[in-house]
Scaffold this active site. Structure first.
Site, PDB file in Angstrom:
ATOM      1  CB  CYS A 174      82.401  16.325  32.489  1.00 42.74           C
ATOM      2  SG  CYS A 174      83.253  15.050  31.551  1.00 42.74           S
ATOM      3  CG  ASP A 198      77.605   9.969  39.135  1.00 43.98           C
ATOM      4  OD1 ASP A 198      78.829  10.152  39.197  1.00 43.98           O
ATOM      5  OD2 ASP A 198      77.004   9.807  38.056  1.00 43.98           O
ATOM      6  CG  ASN A 233      75.649  12.624  36.524  1.00 45.12           C
ATOM      7  OD1 ASN A 233      75.865  11.546  35.985  1.00 45.12           O
ATOM      8  ND2 ASN A 233      76.164  12.952  37.702  1.00 45.12           N
ATOM      9  CG  HIS A 252      78.015  11.677  31.968  1.00 44.66           C
ATOM     10  ND1 HIS A 252      79.217  11.768  32.620  1.00 44.66           N
ATOM     11  CD2 HIS A 252      77.185  11.043  32.827  1.00 44.66           C
ATOM     12  CE1 HIS A 252      79.118  11.202  33.819  1.00 44.66           C
ATOM     13  NE2 HIS A 252      77.901  10.741  33.963  1.00 44.66           N
TER      14      HIS A 252
HETATM   15 MG    MG Z   1      77.494  10.040  36.082  1.00 41.73          MG
END
Ligand code: MG
Length: 300
Positions: free
Chosen positions: A242, A14, A251, A211
């Site tokens: 982001c 991610d 994150n 987040h």
């Molecule tokens: Mg994430």
């Protein structure tokens, strides 16, 4: 001690997926090895989406092959799988844990996966059917994105996340990660969400993926802890910006989470010093300074 909190480290997948620069397979492999050495027991290693869709992760086979021996009863390396085809590639590469994904928002699933919400759930049902017919033993983690707000639709009905959780658990997911995708939520939102979701899913099957775009991720973790959630996703050094707010944090940084949990008397099994070494390695490869405040304080 207040007990054990599970952390799913999402930096290698991610995180790096949302970085502009492309990191070499060798640097990713080293990153995963350093994260394992730091004590992380659940490390999302890569993604078996169609090569080309996410250029940053087009080396999935090479990376996973190199790290797969780090998997075992005590440490899991889930890989993201979008459909039954991705499952085949993951199994051929030796994956024992996968992650599947959907979102509460119709617009978000359309833009991200070119599928309606129902079609995205059907892909997950197909993945479970393919696992059953393969005879393989595979742990499946479920992700639900946009549980509070969607970048296109705004506020989401918590009842949708609750229904999705129920179905994902019925299908056989061992955990559902609730993704607060754009980092707008505050603790009251998490409380409202969980009041609804906990009616269909026990707390021990849920994880928070919050987040930090507006600096509220840790506050949201504490709101979830108070409601019995014991598992959280985070990314070493806060890797992965982001996509909906250029230059902003995405994150929650693993260092920030671990520091706050340890200081509050929780156990995570993670060594903050060794974790910082993993972040230092990947920060140099990505070429962008870490957004983790704890990392910056530790390395100042
Ligand atoms: Mg994430």
């Amino acid at each position: 001690m207040k007990g054990k909190i599970n952390i799913c480290e999402v930096g290698p997948r991610d995180g790096l997926q949302n970085e502009k620069s492309t990191v070499s397979p060798e640097d990713k492999i080293r990153f995963i090895e350093l994260l394992a050495r730091a004590g992380l027991k659940e490390i999302e290693a890569t993604s078996f989406v169609r090569p080309g869709v996410i250029p940053q992760l087009s080396d999935a086979e090479e990376v996973f092959f190199a790290v797969r021996s780090l998997q075992g009863p005590e440490r899991h390396l889930p890989v993201l799988v979008p459909n039954a085809k991705g499952l085949d590639r993951a199994l051929e590469s030796g994956a024992e844990s996968i992650a599947v994904f959907t979102a509460t928002s119709e617009s978000f699933t359309k833009k991200n996966t070119n599928a309606t919400r129902e079609e995205s759930m059907q892909r997950i049902r197909d993945i479970f059917a393919a696992i059953r017919s393969s005879g393989a033993t595979v742990r499946v983690r479920g992700y639900i994105s946009t549980v509070v707000d969607c970048p296109y639709e705004g506020r989401q009905d918590p009842g949708i996340a609750a229904d999705m959780c129920q179905e994902l658990l019925d299908l056989g997911c061992f955990e559902i990660s609730l993704g607060e995708t754009i980092g707008t939520a505050v603790p009251d939102d998490i409380q409202t969400l969980l009041e609804s979701v906990l009616r269909s899913a026990p707390a021990e099957y849920l994880a928070g993926h919050f987040h930090d775009t507006r600096g509220t991720a840790l506050a949201n973790v504490y709101a979830a802890l108070q409601m019995g959630i014991l598992s959280f996703d985070a990314s070493a050094g806060g890797m992965g910006g982001c996509p909906y707010a250029a230059g902003a944090a995405g994150n929650l940084a693993t260092e920030d989470l671990v520091y706050a949990l340890h200081r509050s008397g929780y156990e995570t099994g993670v060594d903050l010093g060794l974790l910082s070494q993993a972040t230092a390695h990947i920060e140099a490869s990505v070429g962008r300074p870490s957004t983790s405040r704890v990392y910056r304080a530790l390395t100042a």
